[in-house]
Motif scaffolding. Structure first.
Motif, PDB file in Angstrom:
ATOM      1  N   PHE A  93      25.474  38.604  81.591  1.00 53.03           N
ATOM      2  CA  PHE A  93      26.391  39.551  82.388  1.00 53.03           C
ATOM      3  C   PHE A  93      27.531  38.920  83.032  1.00 53.03           C
ATOM      4  CE2 PHE A  93      21.662  38.893  84.386  1.00 53.03           C
ATOM      5  CZ  PHE A  93      21.156  39.813  83.338  1.00 53.03           C
ATOM      6  N   GLN A 146      23.229  43.621  84.804  1.00 54.05           N
ATOM      7  CA  GLN A 146      23.808  44.178  83.477  1.00 54.05           C
ATOM      8  C   GLN A 146      24.459  45.420  83.802  1.00 54.05           C
ATOM      9  OE1 GLN A 146      24.955  43.277  81.338  1.00 54.05           O
ATOM     10  NE2 GLN A 146      23.389  42.489  79.974  1.00 54.05           N
ATOM     11  N   CYS A 149      27.732  45.108  84.868  1.00 56.10           N
ATOM     12  CA  CYS A 149      28.520  44.563  83.306  1.00 56.10           C
ATOM     13  C   CYS A 149      29.172  45.873  82.675  1.00 56.10           C
ATOM     14  CB  CYS A 149      27.658  43.402  82.879  1.00 56.10           C
ATOM     15  SG  CYS A 149      28.550  42.807  81.465  1.00 56.10           S
ATOM     16  N   PRO A 166      22.285  42.548  74.955  1.00 53.45           N
ATOM     17  CA  PRO A 166      22.455  43.170  76.108  1.00 53.45           C
ATOM     18  C   PRO A 166      21.214  43.180  77.107  1.00 53.45           C
ATOM     19  CG  PRO A 166      22.871  44.904  74.565  1.00 53.45           C
ATOM     20  CD  PRO A 166      22.716  43.837  73.957  1.00 53.45           C
TER      21      PRO A 166
END
Lengths: 237, 370
Positions: A93, A146, A149, A166
């Motif tokens: 992240f 995430q 992000c 990811p």
């Protein structure tokens, strides 16, 4: 004919001590294409992603993005290229710990041009974090971090989204949420390059490129036109 | 956004930066104390000298101090006003007269000026202003049972003049046995128009040496010889210079230590923030932009340390001024600005090397977690 967004030619990356992380890699990725990069640990996936994100330069060979050979750019030009063309999503992240979710998104705007709180708020609402705007990263779950992000990667409307594992740190529920967001990005026409070990993730891509020992062992089949909503899985682990 | 990042970052790691701020505060406080004492005491020593009285005496060439016969011209004294370091001066004309059938020293002077250069004089009830007023020394007043408003007749050869007692002078010196009258009256009575026997000069000695002033005075007033009251003037100035040197040395050492402490703290902070730097670079920030953020943080530490340091340093300066010079220093904006400038410079300079190292990180390596 869809234009080539990324063109890598004979890219080799050697580190001090003679370790060759990439060995003559050549590949094309089309505009709007979703490509998964798979391969065992040490196969050069992340090194390739670093070259595409202008965080690193090849020892030899060229890396073209949107028609420009980024290997010839000076450090400042590479920084400019990153902030204007590329959005990065990291496995860990990498949020600034003392800035709230909203401020973390605004940070990318700040380095790009002008911070706009309304736009950043909208981006966070789009990833389902409208109620978490003013939370510090330490008060957010992994999935939420995430998503911050991802909102940060998208805020400056980059043409290319580069993601390194990811979903690697997420549970199943959060993985599903994040993959939905990737589907949306793809549908909106972003070019996606996702490094992953996860067959579920690669199954959603238009194409999977396999690397082993720094070489492309399965290039997948580059598409000539982008069908939306009908991803083609060419390689699965 | 710049300020938001700056404030959030400082708030987030206040415990870490506290040590750096303390080091800067200590360094800046000593610099502020040294500056305050230097600037404040230069002026204060001048005032202290004035409190001690004249530090130069002009006498006619070849005359011994206190001689009543040799004189020089009072009209030449106007040139003293053109001498830079002269703060005040008082002319004196001495003569021996007779009163109550006894000899007594009559002193002619400008009473206002005499009081200025002899600030310890006590006059009851107050300084007289009229031309026929006489001050009598406390011993004279006792001896002849003189009170304020009493007439006092003095005789010189065949001249006689009556003054009225306007005040009683306590000086703790020879003046207690003298009669003091306005200069013009004494010159007339003694038959010495435009003449003076001695001039007491109060001169500032912090910028110009007392010898230089003495030579300048001798050139200004023909036939005059300048004698210094060395022990007071030089003693004060020497002490001040030594205190200034000592404080400057301590301040320099402590500032160096503060700079190193800031450097060490920032090195630790930057080590922990390599990931943050790497992320900012990955987001497309140029090194210059990231550097300006970190330098601003260092500058903020400097401003905080500088303000605290000035407050603490001002207190130190008061203690030094009180204990060494029995005086106080005033607030000085230039000293405050100087202390702040020194503190910010130390913080920024101390941060440059750790910051440059942090900016050299390879984002790709750091973000991979290696």
């Amino acid at each position: 004919m869809t234009k080539k967004m990324i063109e890598v030619r004979q890219a080799t990356k050697e580190y001090a001590g003679g370790t060759r992380a990439l060995d003559g890699v050549s590949l094309d990725i089309l505009q709007g294409e979703w490509v998964a990069i798979m391969g065992p640990s040490g196969s050069g996936k992340t090194t390739l992603l670093n070259l595409l994100s202008c965080l690193d330069r090849p020892t030899s060979g060229t890396v073209g993005i949107d028609g420009a050979d980024v290997t010839r750019l000076a450090a400042n030009q590479m920084a400019q290229f990153r902030r204007e063309k590329v959005g990065l999503v990291f496995q860990q992240f990498h949020l600034v710990p003392y800035l709230t979710a909203l401020e973390n998104v605004m940070l990318a705007q700040y380095f790009h041009s002008m911070p706009d709180a309304d736009e950043a708020r909208h981006a966070l609402e789009e990833v389902g974090l409208g109620a978490r705007l003013h939370h510090l990263p330490s008060h957010l779950s992994g999935g939420e971090q995430q998503r911050v992000c991802i909102a940060r990667a998208l805020i400056n409307q980059p043409q290319v989204i580069l993601a390194d594992e990811p979903t690697g740190n997420l549970d199943e529920a959060n993985e599903e949420i994040v993959l939905d967001l990737f589907r949306n990005m793809h549908a909106q026409g972003h070019t996606l390059v996702v490094v992953t070990h996860d067959p579920t993730v690669s199954a959603m891509a238009d194409r999977t490129i396999r690397l082993e020992h720094g070489r492309v062992v399965e290039p997948g089949e580059a598409m000539t036109a982008m069908p939306t909503g009908a991803p083609r899985v060419l390689q699965q682990a | 956004m710049f300020w938001r990042i700056l404030m959030q970052s400082l708030r987030h790691r206040w415990k870490q930066i506290l040590i750096a701020v303390l080091a800067i505060t200590l360094g800046a406080s000593l610099a502020a104390a040294a500056l305050s004492v230097s600037v404040g005491m230069d002026e204060k020593v001048g005032r202290t000298l004035r409190a001690y009285g004249a530090n130069l005496i002009l006498v006619p060439t070849d005359a011994s101090l206190g001689a009543t016969d040799a004189t020089f011209k009072a009209s030449d004294l106007a040139r003293l006003n053109e001498t830079k370091a002269v703060l005040a001066y008082a002319p004196f004309l001495y003569g021996v007269v007779e009163s109550h059938n006894q000899p007594v020293v009559l002193v002619g002077t400008s009473i206002d000026a005499a009081v200025r250069v002899n600030s310890w004089w006590t006059i009851e009830p107050g300084i007289p202003t009229d031309s026929q007023a006489a001050l009598v020394g406390v011993n004279v007043a006792k001896k002849w049972a003189l009170k304020v408003s009493d007439p006092l007749t003095v005789r010189f050869r065949d001249q006689e003049q009556t003054f009225h007692v306007a005040g009683v002078l306590t000086a703790g010196g020879a003046e207690d046995d003298q009669v003091i009258v306005p200069l013009a009256a004494a010159q007339t009575l003694l038959g010495r128009l435009d003449q003076v026997s001695l001039v007491q000069v109060s001169a500032l000695t912090s910028d110009i040496s007392i010898e230089t002033t003495a030579r300048a005075l001798e050139q200004s007033v023909p036939g005059a010889q300048a004698k210094t009251v060395r022990q007071i003037a030089e003693g004060e100035v020497t002490l001040l210079r030594r205190v200034q040197l000592l404080l400057a040395l301590i301040a320099a050492i402590v500032l160096l230590a503060a700079g190193l402490s800031v450097g060490a703290t920032m090195a630790t902070v930057m080590m922990e923030r390599r990931r943050e730097v790497a992320l900012m670079k990955a987001l497309g920030a140029e090194a210059r932009r990231i550097g300006s953020l970190f330098l601003a943080e260092a500058g903020a530490l400097g401003v905080l340390g500088g303000i605290l340091g000035y407050v603490l340093g001002f207190a130190f300066a008061q203690i030094i001024a009180q204990s060494v010079f029995a005086s106080a220093v005033g607030l000085n904006l230039w000293v405050a600005a100087g202390s702040l400038g020194i503190a910010v410079s130390v913080a920024v300079i101390g941060s440059v090397i750790p910051m440059r190292r942090a900016l050299a990180v390879e984002s790709a390596v750091i973000l991979r977690g290696e």
